[in-house]
Design an enzyme around this catalytic site. Sequence first.
Site, PDB file in Angstrom:
ATOM      1  N   TYR A  27       0.829  -1.519   0.086  1.00 31.84           N
ATOM      2  CA  TYR A  27       0.132   0.186  -0.267  1.00 31.84           C
ATOM      3  C   TYR A  27       1.044   0.990  -0.375  1.00 31.84           C
ATOM      4  CZ  TYR A  27      -3.567   3.670   1.656  1.00 31.84           C
ATOM      5  OH  TYR A  27      -4.413   4.468   1.620  1.00 31.84           O
ATOM      6  N   ASP A  54       8.829   2.818  -1.231  1.00 31.04           N
ATOM      7  CA  ASP A  54       7.945   3.590  -0.287  1.00 31.04           C
ATOM      8  C   ASP A  54       8.742   3.248   1.125  1.00 31.04           C
ATOM      9  OD1 ASP A  54       4.653   3.637   0.429  1.00 31.04           O
ATOM     10  OD2 ASP A  54       6.696   4.048   1.509  1.00 31.04           O
ATOM     11  N   LYS A  83       5.960   9.864   8.467  1.00 32.92           N
ATOM     12  CA  LYS A  83       5.563   9.173   9.931  1.00 32.92           C
ATOM     13  C   LYS A  83       6.808   9.711  10.821  1.00 32.92           C
ATOM     14  CE  LYS A  83       2.741   5.199   7.604  1.00 32.92           C
ATOM     15  NZ  LYS A  83       1.555   5.335   8.581  1.00 32.92           N
TER      16      LYS A  83
HETATM   17  P1  KE4 Z   1      -0.233   8.458   4.541  1.00 34.05           P
HETATM   18  O1  KE4 Z   1      -0.789   8.699   3.610  1.00 34.05           O
HETATM   19  O2  KE4 Z   1      -1.698   7.479   5.282  1.00 34.05           O
HETATM   20  O3  KE4 Z   1       0.490   9.754   5.519  1.00 34.05           O
HETATM   21  O4  KE4 Z   1       0.964   7.316   3.977  1.00 34.05           O
HETATM   22  C1  KE4 Z   1       0.340   6.176   3.369  1.00 34.05           C
HETATM   23  C2  KE4 Z   1       1.194   5.501   3.041  1.00 34.05           C
HETATM   24  C3  KE4 Z   1       2.296   5.163   2.130  1.00 34.05           C
HETATM   25  N1  KE4 Z   1       3.034   4.757   2.564  1.00 34.05           N
HETATM   26  C4  KE4 Z   1       3.095   3.053   3.350  1.00 34.05           C
HETATM   27  C5  KE4 Z   1       3.675   2.238   3.138  1.00 34.05           C
HETATM   28  C6  KE4 Z   1       2.295   3.334   4.200  1.00 34.05           C
HETATM   29  O5  KE4 Z   1       2.356   2.367   4.840  1.00 34.05           O
HETATM   30  C7  KE4 Z   1       1.156   4.347   3.653  1.00 34.05           C
HETATM   31  C8  KE4 Z   1      -0.064   4.330   5.660  1.00 34.05           C
HETATM   32  N2  KE4 Z   1      -0.496   3.561   5.953  1.00 34.05           N
HETATM   33  C9  KE4 Z   1      -0.930   3.598   6.832  1.00 34.05           C
HETATM   34  C10 KE4 Z   1      -1.695   2.043   7.771  1.00 34.05           C
HETATM   35  N3  KE4 Z   1      -0.570   0.893   7.551  1.00 34.05           N
HETATM   36  C11 KE4 Z   1      -2.158   4.513   7.356  1.00 34.05           C
HETATM   37  C12 KE4 Z   1      -2.961   4.067   8.092  1.00 34.05           C
HETATM   38  C13 KE4 Z   1      -4.764   4.940   7.691  1.00 34.05           C
HETATM   39  O6  KE4 Z   1      -4.132   4.573   6.431  1.00 34.05           O
HETATM   40  O7  KE4 Z   1      -5.282   5.406   8.565  1.00 34.05           O
END
Ligand code: KE4
Length: 430
Positions: free
Chosen positions: A144, A239, A267
């Site tokens: 993801y 990523d 993060k």
């Molecule tokens: P954000 O747009 O949520 O800040 O980041 C997206 C993203 C991009 N790449 C990786 C590897 C990620 O894990 C994420 C977002 N992670 C999720 C949890 N697995 C965020 C939690 C959520 O969607 O509420």
Amino acid sequence: METKTSQMMFQKARKLIPGGVNSPVRACRSVGCDPLFIKRAAGASLIDVDGNEFLDFVGSWGPMIMGHAHPAIFEAICRAAGDGTSFGAPTPAEIDLASLVVEAVPSVEKVRFVNSGTEATMSAVRLARGYTGRKTVVKFDGCYHGHADSFLVKAGSGVITLGIPGSPGVPDDIVRNTVSIPYNDTDILEKTLRDASLEIACVIVEPVAGNMGCVPPVADFLPRLRALTHELGIVLIFDEVITGFRLSYGGAQGLFGIYPDLTCLGKIIGGGLPVGAYGGKAEIMDCIAPDGPVYQAGTLSGNPLAMAAGVAALKLLQRQDFYNELEAKSAWLAGRLQDIAARVGLPVQINRAGSLLTSFFTAEPVSDFASAMKSDTDLYARHYRQMLSRGMYLAPSQFEVAFISAAHTIDDLERMSKMTEWSFKKLLES
Ligand code: KE4
């Protein structure tokens, strides 16, 4: 456990916000309960609006590697806020955080700050397409990269948690340019990358997958990926939104010694405030506006409070032995959980990479999306609810990771493993 205030708030929130939440996985749909509303947190603990206290293994999905409300980060935010919260102009703090990122992440020569991981990966893919003049993006099943249109094919995290096949609203002609192949399969990888018809701009990969649960790369996966993308002039994007500053101070690339062309971060680098970043070779990054033609912008990019929090967070991670101590605690917990599952006789696979850990409820080893999907999500849901009732706050999905922080003590982890043993036994009773 008293939850009436959370329930009242959830009913109110659902009238105002889709699903009552601002990110789908927080709705706890896949674990069969309503979400708790959190009042405050400190160290490794969360306290909800009914006064229930929990040991937190979500850590805001990764940023809280130092634990919640760390005094140094709090102090940095307060100090920055006193000088104003946003100017829409360059500030010294952006240079401070950019310097730390460039020094820490081996392949990053230049970096651009944005406001989320999604913005970072979306921008990195646009940059790779602009730099190469090609359009196809290769990703991996179960990984993801945020919710930009190009990524919502066989995505991980909330997409698989909620069983959404891709997502309505993503036009076919967008998805047509995204190819998703199995993680950890170097044969299919080689065939795909050598398929000349695909006109591949980039491959984007989680160097350790965290969004189908924790799935580390097999030994030759990343080296092969780096060699093939180098040979074929394909931009390799790591990523590292989860793994950046999590697996080591240099991220997964620093740990594995495999260096991508572009890196996405998020993060941890915001210390809990909204920050994303993408960076890499200056030759590629100089294609970004205003130096180059590839456009990307953002009102709050480089926000002074977020920069201050990020600088404070990264400085805390520079402490001698920080990662060795986190590794030792995490390895201890993973070993205990695997022993407990074997002793109790429950088929559970414990996958771990550094302080990322997932208990997959399946008898088969988990090395990709297909094997992760064999997990018993109902059993995980029961485990989640049982652990919550005993003050353990786990990820509300089988397909996420538990995050261990510097704030977790060995006593905390001992308590967690004792509750896990109780829950595993209870799962077998019924
Ligand atoms: P954000 O747009 O949520 O800040 O980041 C997206 C993203 C991009 N790449 C990786 C590897 C990620 O894990 C994420 C977002 N992670 C999720 C949890 N697995 C965020 C939690 C959520 O969607 O509420």
